[in-house]
Motif scaffolding. Structure first.
Motif, PDB file in Angstrom:
ATOM      1  N   CYS A   1      13.583  10.716   7.250  1.00 21.72           N
ATOM      2  CA  CYS A   1      14.154   9.536   6.598  1.00 21.72           C
ATOM      3  C   CYS A   1      13.261   9.197   5.407  1.00 21.72           C
TER       4      CYS A   1
ATOM      5  N   ALA B   1      10.242   6.543   6.135  1.00 18.96           N
ATOM      6  CA  ALA B   1       8.955   6.901   6.743  1.00 18.96           C
ATOM      7  C   ALA B   1       8.422   8.250   6.251  1.00 18.96           C
TER       8      ALA B   1
ATOM      9  N   HIS C   1      14.308  13.283  11.986  1.00 19.21           N
ATOM     10  CA  HIS C   1      15.202  12.801  13.045  1.00 19.21           C
ATOM     11  C   HIS C   1      16.173  13.920  13.416  1.00 19.21           C
TER      12      HIS C   1
ATOM     13  N   CYS D   1      10.439   5.200  15.126  1.00 21.79           N
ATOM     14  CA  CYS D   1      10.251   5.350  13.688  1.00 21.79           C
ATOM     15  C   CYS D   1      10.403   3.992  13.010  1.00 21.79           C
TER      16      CYS D   1
ATOM     17  N   CYS E   1      11.964   3.293  10.463  1.00 18.22           N
ATOM     18  CA  CYS E   1      13.295   3.081   9.883  1.00 18.22           C
ATOM     19  C   CYS E   1      14.268   2.480  10.880  1.00 18.22           C
TER      20      CYS E   1
ATOM     21  N   ARG F   1      15.919   4.107  13.270  1.00 17.27           N
ATOM     22  CA  ARG F   1      16.847   5.057  13.895  1.00 17.27           C
ATOM     23  C   ARG F   1      16.336   5.417  15.286  1.00 17.27           C
TER      24      ARG F   1
HETATM   25 ZN   LIG Z   1      12.946   7.249  10.418  1.00 18.48          ZN
END
Ligand SMILES: [Zn+2]
Length: 434
Positions: free
Chosen positions: A253, A256, A261, A316, A318, A320
């Protein structure tokens, strides 16, 4: 499996971790049933292992399933692993086997739709937005890179420029004229493109790309930094392999840039010991094993990818929920044993790219002389480097010795631009003459 083809795959599934786990359980049960009922290869393998599809209730049982190796693709060439009739196959791809027959992969309509969705999801995670222009410099054709990125870009609602590999002068012109926001290609090609821009008197940092989506070759963090500096971009690692689907199995992503992922609603990852095949405890480094969870045309159970990585267990930044895998730092078939020392070619790369005075162009030649393996390294000094070849040789020798405990039999420092560049396809750096 009826009805799945008609299912529209959301670009981001927005599942909680427990919803994701439920979906994985259901889909593994369906996948094993599909493989057993429709692929004689899997029926035989499961019977030999004494496993019935009825024994599989969910992911907790995955370890009881036999693994699949690349040999299966060779033995069942061309279409023995297909679970549907030829009439239901909408597309064929093939991975370039280094020796012998390629590995053939087939897709139903639904498989293609889900693949486009995971690539779209990947591009979105990389920071590409609908309306952006994506210049696709992956090769089109049997290789999954070109068409995989192509379909996913369209699915996202972005504009794809289907350049394919090579033709670098034209890539530069199109990037400038169209204002391409993103470039999809191999990491080595990013650097090649930057060099070509400079040769034409262009500042590669002035090219319009903001993001490069790089994959299909292992690379290291120092090489990523080199790419980001050369093109003034964010470089995002995308991972995939034809045997499973193609690009879009996993991606970093942009938030990060720390691990990729894995789109776990479609592909289930495990890490095993490359020597024994035993499942490793969470967090340990080993060989990535993937199971397709939604493939109709060609379900693949526990595929030994040959890629060395690990799974991250932490969340993470983000948000997700899909687990991340580390950048692939080597392949089991990339392992060099030089005078009894095990070393991955990519580890040598990591050392060399980490030396400021070395350009990220090198080759490793392995030979056998009088039953002894020898390793010779050829490198180019960085164009801005002021060190002498002798000093550079000494630095490389010291660093390889300290960090990897290997000493090459020869280090040849050549003029910048001497080592052959790869314009089309994957870069080849290790030449095994043994
Ligand atoms: Zn992420």
């Amino acid at each position: 499996m009826d009805g799945r083809s008609a299912m529209t795959v959301p670009i981001e599934p927005e599942l909680s971790r427990s919803e994701l786990a439920d979906r994985q359980d259901e889909r593994l049960v369906e996948t094993v049933a599909n493989a057993y009922e429709n692929v004689p290869f899997y029926r035989d393998r499961l019977d030999e292992h004494g496993v019935s599809p009825d024994d599989i209730d969910g992911i907790d049982d995955i370890g009881t399933l036999p693994v699949t190796t690349k040999t299966a693709f060779r033995e069942e060439y061309p279409d023995g692993l297909f679970a549907v009739d030829d009439g239901e196959i909408n597309r064929i791809h093939a991975s370039s086997g280094t020796t012998g027959k390629p590995k053939i992969v087939g897709y139903t309509d639904g498989d293609l739709e889900r693949w486009a969705a995971v690539v779209a999801r990947s591009l979105a995670a990389a920071g590409v937005e609908p309306g952006d222009t994506v210049q696709n410099a992956y090769g089109y054709g049997l290789f999954t890179g070109g068409l995989g990125l192509h379909d996913g870009t369209e699915r996202l609602g972005a504009t794809v420029v289907p350049m394919g590999g090579g033709d670098t002068a034209r890539q530069l012109t199109m990037a400038q004229d169209l204002g391409s926001d993103a470039l999809a290609c191999t990491p080595s090609y990013c650097l090649y493109l930057a060099d070509c821009a400079e040769e034409r008197g262009l500042d590669p940092r002035e090219l319009p790309f903001e993001t490069v989506v790089i994959g299909a070759e292992p690379f290291t963090d120092p090489m990523r930094e080199e790419i980001e500096a050369a093109l003034d971009v964010t470089a995002i690692d995308i991972y995939g392999l034809s045997e499973i689907v193609g690009p879009g199995v996993a991606i970093e992503c942009a938030e990060a840039q720390d691990g990729l992922h894995v789109w776990e609603d479609q592909f289930y990852p495990e890490i095993v010991d490359p020597d024994t095949g035993e499942t490793l405890p969470p967090g340990e480094t080993g060989e990535l094993v993937l199971t397709t969870l939604t493939k109709e045309a060609q379900p693949i159970l526990r595929y030994r990818t040959g890629d060395i990585t690990r799974l991250y267990e932490d969340e993470c930044d983000c948000g997700r929920v899909e687990r991340r895998m580390g950048n692939v730092t080597g392949r089991t078939d990339d392992l060099l044993i030089v005078r009894g020392v095990n070393v991955y070619a990519s580890q040598i790369e990591a050392v060399m790219v980490g030396i400021d005075d070395v350009a990220p162009h090198y080759r490793i030649d392995l030979r056998r002389e009088d039953s002894l393996d020898t390793m010779e390294i050829t490198v180019e000094p960085h164009e801005r480097s002021a060190t002498t070849p002798a000093e550079l040789r000494a630095t490389i020798e010291e660093r390889l010795g300290e960090e990897l405990d290997v000493s090459p039999d020869g280090i040849d420092v050549v003029e910048p631009g001497t080592i052959e560049r790869t314009e089309v396809g994957k870069v080849k750096r290790v030449f095994d003459h043994r």
